[in-house]
Design a protein around this motif. Structure first.
Motif, PDB file in Angstrom:
ATOM      1  N   SER A 363       0.837  -1.209   0.000  1.00  0.00           N
ATOM      2  CA  SER A 363       0.000   0.000   0.000  1.00  0.00           C
ATOM      3  C   SER A 363       0.866   1.250   0.000  1.00  0.00           C
ATOM      4  O   SER A 363       0.524   2.275   0.608  1.00  0.00           O
ATOM      5  N   GLY A 364       2.007   1.149  -0.653  1.00  0.00           N
ATOM      6  CA  GLY A 364       2.912   2.288  -0.738  1.00  0.00           C
ATOM      7  C   GLY A 364       3.594   2.617   0.571  1.00  0.00           C
ATOM      8  O   GLY A 364       4.067   3.736   0.759  1.00  0.00           O
ATOM      9  N   GLY A 365       3.628   1.652   1.502  1.00  0.00           N
ATOM     10  CA  GLY A 365       4.245   1.889   2.795  1.00  0.00           C
ATOM     11  C   GLY A 365       3.348   2.621   3.770  1.00  0.00           C
ATOM     12  O   GLY A 365       3.730   2.850   4.915  1.00  0.00           O
ATOM     13  N   SER A 366       2.148   2.973   3.339  1.00  0.00           N
ATOM     14  CA  SER A 366       1.225   3.707   4.208  1.00  0.00           C
ATOM     15  C   SER A 366       0.493   2.744   5.137  1.00  0.00           C
ATOM     16  O   SER A 366       0.147   1.622   4.763  1.00  0.00           O
ATOM     17  N   ARG A 367       0.241   3.211   6.358  1.00  0.00           N
ATOM     18  CA  ARG A 367      -0.476   2.412   7.337  1.00  0.00           C
ATOM     19  C   ARG A 367      -1.876   2.958   7.577  1.00  0.00           C
ATOM     20  O   ARG A 367      -2.601   2.460   8.419  1.00  0.00           O
TER      21      ARG A 367
END
Length: 497
Positions: A363-367
């Protein structure tokens, strides 16, 4: 067979020695030494568990064969051996599941230090499980605290350093209260070995001597270990400490560190104070209330989160509340439920953190939840694993969380004085668990398009996939084959008493 009795000592010393050796090895060699040590200690624990199950008796091992008060003692029973084995399984799976992220999250020159800390963490957990000496227990409580703090801040971001400082401040407060309680207890009994202290405490209670100092001691020790375990309302350090650590660190910290402190508290209840003395002190009522509050407020905080890892971290506050609710109910059945939940929560929470890592990576490194939409399709293995962990936390049958809630419910029904609040809060907590875990699962499986190359690349990490499968199998085994484990806990607590 007498040689097997050395295994607890071998396990502790082997873990400590591995930490020393890792300091002069290359990161790759240190990694393999760490995996080998965890595996060997797990095998030793399994053999010891089989031996103790066959004999049906616990034993005391004198370090250097010197008797008290000069010597130190290790005590092993089926519960200690089973807990040591379970800790090794969780630690090995956590290290394997986060191995691919360690190269990104920890500087190469500090990876040796990481493995040193993990080895020392294992040795401290084993010492807390096996020791029969309260001073040794305190020493390894501090080693556990220092290694946990190092595992938090080794990532070297602003949030991890802040989290490590907050963790250290709260842990030192808990350690200070624990040390003060142990000092007063030593002054009252004149002993450091748990079995000898138990005799003296029984003597003091029978003669109604030093009732108030003994009550203060029980309160100080319980409060100190409750703070270190992140019981509500002493949990403010937990979300950042778990949420911003490396993948392996978050899995181990949430599953093992706090459980070591809780297991030590249970040992002290049975082997130092005596279950009846602890029950009559009414400290259990305080722990019961804090446990119920943690179950509610931890879940509410998780619902309000927009960060998947912090949400899972806040969920730990609620789950620790379950364990202290069990201790606070003050019955053998509730204590068995609490010990089983230590196992259930460890197996589930480490699974959730490792799975969340895979979901954020695609997820693009997004949390953030809005960026995790469709992540279950991009990384199917992580999505399935997170769903399995979520179902366990909610208490769906076939998973370990269902057995935990069933045991707590049965224990509550047997306790007329605390039945109503326990069952009501169990029901509310289950609903709240379903709200924040199921909304996350729905988000993960909301279609947004085809999986990108990142998702395909991540799924091809075979070690990561095998780790997730291992965690799911462990969870299901606890859920569908729980009776032998529950029987072992009953037997182990009987050996404590």
């Amino acid at each position: 067979m007498d040689f097997i009795r050395n295994f607890p000592f071998f396990s502790i010393m082997l873990s400590m020695f591995a930490g020393i050796v890792s300091s002069v090895l290359s990161p790759r060699a240190a990694k393999w030494v760490n995996r080998a040590v965890i595996t060997v200690v797990g095998v030793l624990s399994l053999i010891l568990l089989g031996y103790l199950s066959g004999t049906g008796e616990s034993y005391v091992y004198m370090m250097g064969h010197f008797p008290a008060p000069w010597g130190n003692e290790i005590r092993a029973g089926v519960l200690e051996a089973g807990m040591a084995l379970f800790f090794c399984i969780i630690m090995l799976l956590s290290m394997l599941g986060g191995a691919h992220k360690l190269l990104e999250e920890v500087a190469e020159e500090k990876q040796n230090l990481y493995y040193i800390l993990v080895n020392l963490l294992l040795s401290s957990l084993l010492a807390l499980v096996y020791t029969n000496d309260i001073f040794t227990a305190y020493v390894f409580v501090e080693i556990n605290t220092i290694t946990a703090c190092g595992l938090i801040m080794i990532r070297e971001t602003g949030r991890t350093i802040e989290a490590a400082v907050r963790y250290m401040i709260m842990s030192l407060l808990g350690s200070g209260l624990l040390l003060l309680g142990l000092c007063v207890l030593y002054d009252l009994t004149g002993h450091l070995l748990m079995s000898n202290m138990r005799e003296q405490v029984a003597y003091l209670v029978a003669g109604n001597r030093y009732a108030m100092p003994l009550l203060v001691t029980i309160g100080l020790i319980s409060l100190g270990l409750a703070i270190k375990s992140a019981l509500f309302p002493f949990h403010a350090w937990l979300p950042d400490a778990y949420g911003y650590s490396t993948a392996s660190s978050a899995a181990m910290l949430s599953s093992l560190v706090s459980k070591g402190y809780i297991f030590l508290l249970i040992k002290l209840i049975y082997r130092v104070f005596g279950f009846e003395v602890f029950h009559d002190s009414h400290i259990i009522n305080v722990l019961f209330v804090f446990g119920l509050m943690g179950m509610i407020f931890g879940s509410i905080s998780a619902i309000r989160e927009n960060d998947i890892k912090r949400m899972v971290a806040f969920s730990s506050v609620a789950q620790i509340g379950y364990i202290f609710m069990g201790i606070g109910m003050g019955t053998q059945a509730a204590m068995v439920a609490g010990v089983f939940h230590i196992l259930s929560h460890a197996a589930t929470k480490s699974l959730l953190f490792i799975a969340a890592t895979g979901l954020t990576e695609v997820s693009g490194g997004s949390r953030k939840f809005e960026d995790l939409t469709g992540a279950g399709f991009k990384n199917p293995c992580a999505g399935i694993a997170f769903t399995a962990g979520a179902l366990s936390m909610v208490g769906v049958p076939l998973f370990s969380g269902f057995i935990s809630k069933l045991l707590f419910s049965q224990a509550a029904v047997q306790n007329s004085g605390k039945m109503l609040p326990a069952l009501i809060v169990l029901g509310i907590s289950t609903i709240l668990n379903a709200i924040y875990f199921m909304k996350t699962v729905i988000r993960l499986y909301t279609p947004v398009g085809a999986a990108g190359e990142d998702g395909k690349t991540f799924v091809n990490r075979k070690l990561y996939v095998v780790t997730l499968i291992g965690f799911i199998i462990l969870n299901v085994v606890l859920g569908v084959n729980s009776q032998p484990i529950v029987d072992m806990i009953w037997q182990g607590l009987g050996m404590f008493a």
